[in-house]
Write a protein that holds these residues in place. Structure first.
Motif, mmCIF file in Angstrom:
data_model
loop_
_atom_site.group_PDB
_atom_site.id
_atom_site.type_symbol
_atom_site.label_atom_id
_atom_site.label_comp_id
_atom_site.label_asym_id
_atom_site.label_seq_id
_atom_site.Cartn_x
_atom_site.Cartn_y
_atom_site.Cartn_z
ATOM 1 N N UNK A 299 -3.895 14.817 6.667
ATOM 2 C CA UNK A 299 -2.477 14.461 6.692
ATOM 3 C C UNK A 299 -2.126 13.698 5.421
ATOM 4 N N UNK A 300 -1.047 14.063 4.752
ATOM 5 C CA UNK A 300 -0.759 13.480 3.438
ATOM 6 C C UNK A 300 -0.175 12.075 3.457
ATOM 7 N N UNK A 301 0.317 11.593 4.632
ATOM 8 C CA UNK A 301 1.043 10.324 4.629
ATOM 9 C C UNK A 301 0.504 9.343 5.670
ATOM 10 N N UNK A 302 0.479 8.077 5.290
ATOM 11 C CA UNK A 302 0.185 7.015 6.238
ATOM 12 C C UNK A 302 1.358 6.854 7.194
ATOM 13 N N UNK A 303 1.058 6.583 8.440
ATOM 14 C CA UNK A 303 2.110 6.399 9.437
ATOM 15 C C UNK A 303 2.311 4.922 9.765
ATOM 16 N N UNK A 304 1.835 4.060 8.887
ATOM 17 C CA UNK A 304 2.078 2.627 8.996
ATOM 18 C C UNK A 304 2.518 2.106 7.625
ATOM 19 N N UNK A 305 3.143 0.959 7.627
ATOM 20 C CA UNK A 305 3.491 0.270 6.390
ATOM 21 C C UNK A 305 2.619 -0.974 6.294
ATOM 22 N N UNK A 306 2.047 -1.220 5.129
ATOM 23 C CA UNK A 306 1.149 -2.366 5.002
ATOM 24 C C UNK A 306 1.222 -2.964 3.605
ATOM 25 N N UNK A 307 0.815 -4.224 3.535
ATOM 26 C CA UNK A 307 0.803 -4.950 2.263
ATOM 27 C C UNK A 307 -0.131 -6.138 2.417
ATOM 28 N N UNK A 308 -0.487 -6.756 1.289
ATOM 29 C CA UNK A 308 -1.405 -7.884 1.317
ATOM 30 C C UNK A 308 -1.000 -8.904 0.257
ATOM 31 N N UNK A 309 -1.167 -10.173 0.583
ATOM 32 C CA UNK A 309 -0.966 -11.273 -0.356
ATOM 33 C C UNK A 309 -2.326 -11.900 -0.624
ATOM 34 N N UNK A 310 -2.684 -12.038 -1.897
ATOM 35 C CA UNK A 310 -4.015 -12.495 -2.272
ATOM 36 C C UNK A 310 -3.934 -13.550 -3.361
ATOM 37 N N UNK B 19 0.843 -1.190 0.000
ATOM 38 C CA UNK B 19 0.000 0.000 0.000
ATOM 39 C C UNK B 19 0.885 1.248 0.000
ATOM 40 N N UNK B 20 0.380 2.293 -0.627
ATOM 41 C CA UNK B 20 1.162 3.515 -0.792
ATOM 42 C C UNK B 20 1.295 4.280 0.518
ATOM 43 N N UNK B 21 2.380 5.006 0.626
ATOM 44 C CA UNK B 21 2.577 5.857 1.804
ATOM 45 C C UNK B 21 1.680 7.091 1.726
ATOM 46 N N UNK B 22 1.330 7.504 0.516
ATOM 47 C CA UNK B 22 0.457 8.665 0.345
ATOM 48 C C UNK B 22 -0.989 8.311 0.667
ATOM 49 N N UNK B 23 -1.644 9.118 1.452
ATOM 50 C CA UNK B 23 -3.040 8.915 1.795
ATOM 51 C C UNK B 23 -3.949 9.551 0.759
#
Length: 233
Positions: free
Chosen positions: A86-97, A73-77
């Motif tokens: 706020x322009x940026x996410x303060x977490x890092x995330x990803x998904x496997x599908x 997922x992008x850092x930009x909100x």
């Protein structure tokens, strides 16, 4: 020439500290000045984790995969309709599908934020017709689904119910079975396992993701059997 398998070495100790700093410095000037650090401390290790997990999943016949290009997922909100600008996410995330993209509503999810690092797996908020089909299948195959739930509970896992309905949906108000009533209130079927902040620095983090995904596969397979016929129409 055989390529080397993708290896995940863990995040650096500074990775979560960077995300904490990003939460304090929510402005584009600061981020662009520190973008190289973001790439080094957050995006690169997340990419390695996704691709290493995808490789391991394939060897274990787990039908989930992804890449650093399609799964992160992008850092930009997206702030177009958000009260919080706020322009940026303060977490890092990803998904496997199953299809390797973020558009599939089921799979294994990873989320890293100071004080809130976790993995989750299952089916997130199916479309209304899919959810109805899943609920009807749970009613028809009650004992099988309860056995899946019991097996998850034996491993310390329970369905996330933060956004569950307070009442049974009107179409199922005739159901008197208390276990079924509880399950019919669910709008998604996911489980979560939290990890300590320090644990994400270890290569063994990937084993936690693999274990959770394996534990959750019977749940996902049950849901897929119920919902996939609608997707194939």
């Amino acid at each position: 020439m055989i390529s080397e398998p993708v290896r995940f070495a863990g995040f650096e100790e500074r990775s979560l500290k960077f995300l904490a700093a990003l939460g304090f410095h929510q402005n584009r000037e600061w981020f662009h000045e520190n973008k190289d650090l973001y790439l080094q401390l957050v995006k690169e290790p997340m990419g390695y984790l996704v691709e290493a997990a995808s490789t391991r999943f394939a060897k274990l016949d787990i039908p989930l995969h992804g890449t650093r290009k399609t799964s992160l997922y992008k850092v930009n909100r997206d702030v177009r309709f958000a009260k919080n600008k706020d322009p940026y996410n303060t977490h890092a995330s990803a998904v496997l599908t199953r299809n390797g993209t973020k558009k599939d509503g089921s799979g294994a999810y990873m989320h890293f934020k100071p004080g809130n690092c976790l993995f989750a797996a299952g089916v997130w908020y199916p479309e209304p017709l899919e959810l109805r089909a899943l609920r009807e299948t749970i009613i028809k195959r009650r004992d099988e689904f309860l056995a899946i739930e019991h097996n998850l509970a034996s491993k310390g896992l329970s369905f996330d119910s933060e956004k569950a309905l307070k009442r049974v949906p009107p179409a199922f108000k005739h159901i008197e079975d208390l276990d079924l009533q509880r399950l019919l209130k669910q709008k998604s079927f996911t489980v979560t396992r939290h990890v300590e902040d320090a644990d994400i620095q270890s290569p063994a983090l990937i084993e936690t993701l693999i274990e959770l995904t394996q534990d959750t596969m019977p749940l996902m397979q049950f849901c897929w059997r119920a919902m996939d016929p609608l997707r194939d129409q």
